[in-house]
Design a protein around this motif. Structure first.
Motif, mmCIF file in Angstrom:
data_model
loop_
_atom_site.group_PDB
_atom_site.id
_atom_site.type_symbol
_atom_site.label_atom_id
_atom_site.label_comp_id
_atom_site.label_asym_id
_atom_site.label_seq_id
_atom_site.Cartn_x
_atom_site.Cartn_y
_atom_site.Cartn_z
ATOM 1 N N SER A 48 -4.925 12.876 -6.014
ATOM 2 C CA SER A 48 -5.175 13.105 -4.583
ATOM 3 C C SER A 48 -6.419 12.413 -4.071
ATOM 4 O O SER A 48 -6.649 12.386 -2.869
ATOM 5 N N ASP A 49 -7.229 11.862 -4.967
ATOM 6 C CA ASP A 49 -8.505 11.289 -4.577
ATOM 7 C C ASP A 49 -8.628 9.891 -5.163
ATOM 8 O O ASP A 49 -8.463 9.710 -6.377
ATOM 9 N N VAL A 50 -8.923 8.884 -4.312
ATOM 10 C CA VAL A 50 -8.879 7.485 -4.734
ATOM 11 C C VAL A 50 -10.163 6.782 -4.306
ATOM 12 O O VAL A 50 -10.726 7.080 -3.255
ATOM 13 N N VAL A 51 -10.601 5.845 -5.132
ATOM 14 C CA VAL A 51 -11.692 4.927 -4.779
ATOM 15 C C VAL A 51 -11.080 3.555 -4.550
ATOM 16 O O VAL A 51 -10.273 3.085 -5.367
ATOM 17 N N MET A 69 0.817 -1.200 0.000
ATOM 18 C CA MET A 69 0.000 0.000 0.000
ATOM 19 C C MET A 69 0.865 1.271 0.000
ATOM 20 O O MET A 69 0.479 2.293 -0.560
ATOM 21 N N ARG A 70 2.020 1.188 0.597
ATOM 22 C CA ARG A 70 2.937 2.328 0.554
ATOM 23 C C ARG A 70 3.417 2.563 -0.880
ATOM 24 O O ARG A 70 3.537 3.709 -1.329
ATOM 25 N N ALA A 71 3.681 1.475 -1.588
ATOM 26 C CA ALA A 71 4.088 1.606 -2.985
ATOM 27 C C ALA A 71 2.977 2.241 -3.818
ATOM 28 O O ALA A 71 3.229 3.133 -4.650
ATOM 29 N N ILE A 72 1.733 1.814 -3.611
ATOM 30 C CA ILE A 72 0.604 2.380 -4.367
ATOM 31 C C ILE A 72 0.434 3.854 -4.016
ATOM 32 O O ILE A 72 0.184 4.694 -4.892
ATOM 33 N N ALA A 73 0.551 4.189 -2.730
ATOM 34 C CA ALA A 73 0.407 5.590 -2.315
ATOM 35 C C ALA A 73 1.466 6.472 -2.960
ATOM 36 O O ALA A 73 1.183 7.602 -3.386
ATOM 37 N N GLU A 74 2.684 5.974 -3.074
ATOM 38 C CA GLU A 74 3.735 6.773 -3.700
ATOM 39 C C GLU A 74 3.527 6.883 -5.210
ATOM 40 O O GLU A 74 3.881 7.909 -5.815
ATOM 41 N N MET A 75 2.947 5.868 -5.820
ATOM 42 C CA MET A 75 2.592 5.978 -7.238
ATOM 43 C C MET A 75 1.532 7.067 -7.432
ATOM 44 O O MET A 75 1.617 7.876 -8.368
ATOM 45 N N ILE A 76 0.532 7.087 -6.571
ATOM 46 C CA ILE A 76 -0.536 8.091 -6.668
ATOM 47 C C ILE A 76 0.037 9.490 -6.487
ATOM 48 O O ILE A 76 -0.316 10.427 -7.217
ATOM 49 N N GLY A 118 -5.216 3.975 3.170
ATOM 50 C CA GLY A 118 -5.746 5.264 3.604
ATOM 51 C C GLY A 118 -4.772 6.015 4.490
ATOM 52 O O GLY A 118 -4.613 7.242 4.357
ATOM 53 N N ASP A 119 -4.101 5.296 5.393
ATOM 54 C CA ASP A 119 -3.122 5.944 6.275
ATOM 55 C C ASP A 119 -1.934 6.480 5.479
ATOM 56 O O ASP A 119 -1.454 7.599 5.736
ATOM 57 N N GLU A 120 -1.463 5.699 4.527
ATOM 58 C CA GLU A 120 -0.328 6.139 3.709
ATOM 59 C C GLU A 120 -0.704 7.342 2.849
ATOM 60 O O GLU A 120 0.091 8.279 2.682
ATOM 61 N N LEU A 121 -1.910 7.328 2.301
ATOM 62 C CA LEU A 121 -2.355 8.459 1.488
ATOM 63 C C LEU A 121 -2.517 9.716 2.331
ATOM 64 O O LEU A 121 -2.183 10.824 1.895
ATOM 65 N N GLU A 122 -3.028 9.562 3.526
ATOM 66 C CA GLU A 122 -3.235 10.724 4.396
ATOM 67 C C GLU A 122 -1.921 11.402 4.727
ATOM 68 O O GLU A 122 -1.861 12.636 4.834
#
Length: 912
Positions: free
Chosen positions: A163-166, A150-157, A183-187
């Motif tokens: 900034s907004d994900v479903v 999830m950290r990898a996905i957050a850094e890709m985003i 969600g925590d990584e994105l925040e």
């Protein structure tokens, strides 16, 4: 001799007994249990990898000291109950470790059993980030858990600027907790999950109805970034239905977690062309000879493709084997005993007392955690928190029915286009400039990175709050009466121009805020945007201040602003005697005195030796003054006869040059720069004074002066219009006004008797307000920058705000350089004119007196007529003026001499 031989025989027998005893301490078979659903992709792959690893471990009899490793697999058939029963059966057969379970749901359950019976449990598929070693000390994840995924996905985003994900996931522990970690990584990166689409468990989905329902909801939302964290069967249905709903077209972004890459690597039937543009991830395993050899061996007995979890299954068996080997070599014994807690439990059908407790389980767990080897997946080692070292992923793009690698992610270096192992010997560098991925083909076949969101196609207009101002309507105002929803003004034109630069339509309507009788409170307007109840955005002259930025997102400022002080002023350099101002009266007095002093000194030094300094007193005084003054023009210095006189004159000349240059510079500065006079010099003198201060109704200036400048509220006076500003300043109701620079500039364009005092004491700007994390705020900021670069922003400013009714506006304390005008110099011209007039008058009187005194006598005997006599006198006078004075004197002497001779002749003739 016989005794010695007998001794050797006894010793040999004793050593044989010791050797036999030592060998019996090692079990013939070391049992390891495995719990997997063999009818699943992961279970099928794992069973083949377990068999290969078991063969390799047992191929070297010396590896376990003669013991054999046996992997016992129970088929859980995707059933939680069968998983529990399988674990209980293993506890009855004295297993030293259990591989599994396959899912995180069962890992949470069975870990309690492992804790109780101290049997290490290892899993490479139950990667729930919440399976904490503190709560489940005997549970070990032998693959990186999903926190890193999830950290990898957050850094890709973040890398692509979204900034907004479903999030789309199954309602099970692994999927749910993985999305929570996302969600925590994105925040942490100021991003968010705007919607969580929850699907039933993978094993209970019998029709796509629930999936279609969630996809339809997602299609009507703003966000187009969809992360699919699910299982292979559910994932296949999701993409099939998304294709039918038109959600695999341009504008969408699909990121599938590792299930998709595993599905493709396992050669499961899947239409990859329908997945064109999808991004997915795969656990990264470095290339090695061992890995290539294993892959070649796998193909020979191919019943399923080799995915990365087959490699981790193989390495997990070797982790257990290495730990058992190290434990036995250290002299450990594998023993089991009955658990007293279970022995006391009674039941007719449950034979819980048959469950064995692994006595050496804690020691074996310690050897497992200290494992350090090179496996098929690369270096195998655990951190102190039990996470795997060097977690990394391949980032893959599905293009034209095949996988194309676009980069890597590692916890050490982030996103890169080279394998992460090349960075492990270098310091970690996670700066944005060091993050790179290759180009991507997105859904719809485009290579342009999607913006990640759209306006929902629900027929609703964007509700934009606009302040209904009562003054300064050049910035924003209502058009055609109070019932109109049309707005105009500088701010509105900037907004509309920026919207036109967007690559998508923004249907919107303006909703006025306020009654139009007085300016509204802008904090209330911004709060309504933050709440999202009344407005979706706010457009107008809205200052970007700290308090407001905590609740909304602003665009790039489209005009600079800041608080300034305005006060009445007078222009000092419009005084006709302004040329005297460079020197103070004492300076003028001292300068004049030194003229006299220097002249007196020169007279003393030159009086006895220099003829120019002798004669009548009047002449000497005139000589001194003229001599001293003319020194300024480098004349008369050579007329001095004494060395001391020359020295004094040189020093005086030096002093005069300095004084003259200073005077010239000061006068030039004063006359070319607008000089304004006011008792208010800036905000500091305003704070220290006791005068009242005006501010604009609705402005943040009121709270700023109270909270930041500590000005008493009783000193503040609310004013609502430029007319009220001018009236209050003129009649002394307020000593000054504090307001934002754009308002003040517009005010001073009509009222010329006031000026800005000091500098701006806050720095901010105006922007458009949107709800937090609104992607429209980012796009509008880019559009505003585009307006600035093309000059359109300045043209809008000139059209609305660049006007002035003042010939010489007093816009600031120092002002701008301006042309010199006669008003600043007519005092000097007057002095010069008077001096010229007086000199001419004296000269004329002197000439007339001399003419009358010395006029030539008429030579004609005839008496002319009066008219001709006056004309002749005028001609004679003009000729006298034009005649050189010395010539007139010589002619006068000759006439006198001639007259004298004539007189003498006349007398002589009479005497005769």
């Amino acid at each position: 001799m016989n005794c010695v031989l007998l001794g050797f025989i006894v010793l040999g027998a004793f050593l044989g007994l010791l050797s036999e005893g030592a060998s019996t301490s090692r079990p013939r078979v070391i049992k390891v249990g495995a719990i997997f659903g063999l009818n699943t992709m992961y279970g099928h792959t794992a069973s083949l990898a377990f068999k290969a690893a078991e063969e390799d471990v047992n191929s070297d009899p010396s590896f376990l000291g003669g013991s054999k490793l046996r992997i016992m697999i129970t088929d859980a058939q995707r059933s939680g109950f069968l998983s529990i029963m399988g674990a209980l059966q293993f506890m009855e057969t004295d297993v030293v470790a259990i591989i599994g379970p396959q899912t995180s749901i069962m890992a949470h359950v069975l870990s309690h059993l492992a804790n109780e019976l101290t049997v290490p449990m290892l899993s490479f598929t139950a990667l729930d980030p919440t399976l904490s070693p503190l709560q489940f000390p005997f549970f070990v994840q032998t693959a990186p858990n999903d926190l890193f995924l999830m950290r990898a996905i957050a850094e890709m985003i973040t890398y692509y600027g979204w900034s907004d994900v479903v999030a789309l996931y199954n309602d099970d522990d692994n999927s749910r907790n993985g999305v929570t970690a996302l969600g925590d990584e994105l925040e942490e990166r100021r991003c968010k999950i705007s919607y969580k689409a929850v699907l039933p468990l993978d094993v209970v989905i019998t029709s796509p109805a629930e999936i279609i329902e969630e996809l339809t909801k997602i299609r009507g939302m703003e966000s187009r970034i969809i992360v699919v964290n699910t299982f292979p069967n559910t994932g296949k249905i999701i993409f099939e239905e998304a294709k039918k709903l038109g959600m695999m077209e341009k504008g969408y972004v699909w990121i599938a977690t590792t299930w998709l890459s595993s599905l493709v690597d396992s050669d499961f039937p899947l239409d990859l062309k329908s997945l064109n543009g999808v991004l997915t991830l795969r656990l990264h395993t470095p290339d090695s000879r061992k890995k290539r050899d294993f892959a070649a061996r796998w193909k020979k007995n191919k019943t399923i493709g080799l995915n990365v979890y087959g490699l981790y299954a193989y390495d997990t068996v070797w982790i257990i084997a290495q730990a058992v080997k190290s434990f036995l070599e250290a002299g450990g014994n594998l023993t089991f005993s009955h658990d007293a807690k279970l022995s006391n439990l009674k039941g007719e059908a449950l034979n819980l007392s048959a469950l064995s407790r692994f006595d050496e389980g804690p020691q074996l767990l310690d050897y497992i955690m200290r494992t350090k080897m090179s496996g098929l997946t690369g270096p195998v080692q655990f951190h102190r928190d039990r996470s795997m070292v060097q977690p990394s992923y391949d980032i893959i793009n599905v293009v034209d029915g095949r996988f194309r690698q676009i980069g890597y992610w590692s916890n050490h270096s982030g996103l890169s286009v080279v394998p992460p192992e090349s960075f492990y010997n270098k310091p970690s560098n996670r700066s944005s400039s060091n993050q790179h991925l290759n180009s991507v083909t997105w859904p719809g076949g485009t290579s342009v990175t999607p913006r990640g969101w759209v306006f929902p196609n629900n027929g609703k207009l964007l509700r934009i709050g606009v302040p209904n101002r009562a003054s300064f309507k050049d910035f924003v105002s209502r058009v055609n009466g109070s019932s109109s929803h049309k707005a105009q003004g500088y701010c509105i034109d900037v907004f509309e121009a920026a919207v036109k630069l967007l690559s998508y339509p923004v249907p919107h309507e303006f909703i006025f805020f306020g009654d139009g009788l007085q300016n509204p409170n802008y904090n209330d307007l911004v709060n309504k945007v933050a709440n999202g109840v009344d407005f979706d955005a706010a457009v107008g002259d809205i200052a970007i201040v700290t308090k407001r930025t905590r609740i909304v997102d602003y665009t790039q400022p489209y005009i600079e602003s800041g608080l300034v002080v305005v006060a009445p002023v007078t222009a000092l350099n419009e005084n006709p005697w302004a040329f005297l101002r460079p020197f103070t009266p004492p300076m003028w007095a001292v300068t004049a005195s030194f003229f006299m002093v220097v002249g007196a000194v020169i007279w003393i030094l030159e009086h006895r030796t220099n003829d120019e300094f002798r004669g009548p007193p009047r002449r000497q005084i005139i000589t001194i003054l003229w001599f001293t003054f003319s020194t300024m023009f480098f004349s008369h210095r050579e007329n001095t006869t004494s060395t001391l006189g020359r020295m004094v004159l040189l020093i005086w000349l030096f002093v005069v040059l300095i004084i003259t240059s200073s005077y010239t510079a000061s006068l030039t500065s004063m006359l070319t720069v607008q000089q304004l006079n006011s008792p208010i010099k800036g905000v500091d003198t305003l704070i220290s004074s006791s005068g009242r201060i005006g501010f604009q109704v609705g402005s943040f200036a009121e709270n700023y002066m109270i909270d930041e400048l500590n000005i008493a509220r009783s000193r503040l006076v609310a004013l609502g219009s430029p007319q009220e500003y001018a009236t209050a300043l003129q009649n002394g109701t307020v000593a000054a006004i504090v307001d934002e620079r754009p308002y003040v500039d517009l005010f001073l364009s009509d009222y010329c008797k006031f000026a800005i005092r000091g500098q701006e004491f806050t720095r901010c700007g105006w922007g458009f307000a949107f709800p937090r994390d609104s992607p429209l705020a980012v796009d509008m900021s880019t559009a505003i920058l585009g307006l600035s670069e093309t000059g359109e922003l300045q043209r809008i400013h000139d059209r609305w705000l660049s006007k002035s009714n003042c010939s010489s506006p007093h816009g600031s304390q120092s002002g701008d350089s301006e042309q010199l005008n006669v008003h600043s110099f007519w005092g000097m011209f007057l002095v010069c004119g008077i001096a010229c007039f007086v000199a001419l008058f004296i000269h004329f009187v002197k000439v007339v007196r001399n003419f009358i005194k010395h006029k030539p006598e008429e030579e004609e005997k005839d008496i002319p007529s009066p008219e001709s006599s006056r004309l002749k006198k005028l001609q004679t006078f003009l000729a006298y003026i034009d005649e050189k004075e010395e010539e007139s004197k010589r002619r006068f002497k000759r006439k006198r001499s001639s007259l004298s001779m004539n007189a003498n002749s006349s007398i002589s003739s009479r005497q005769i």
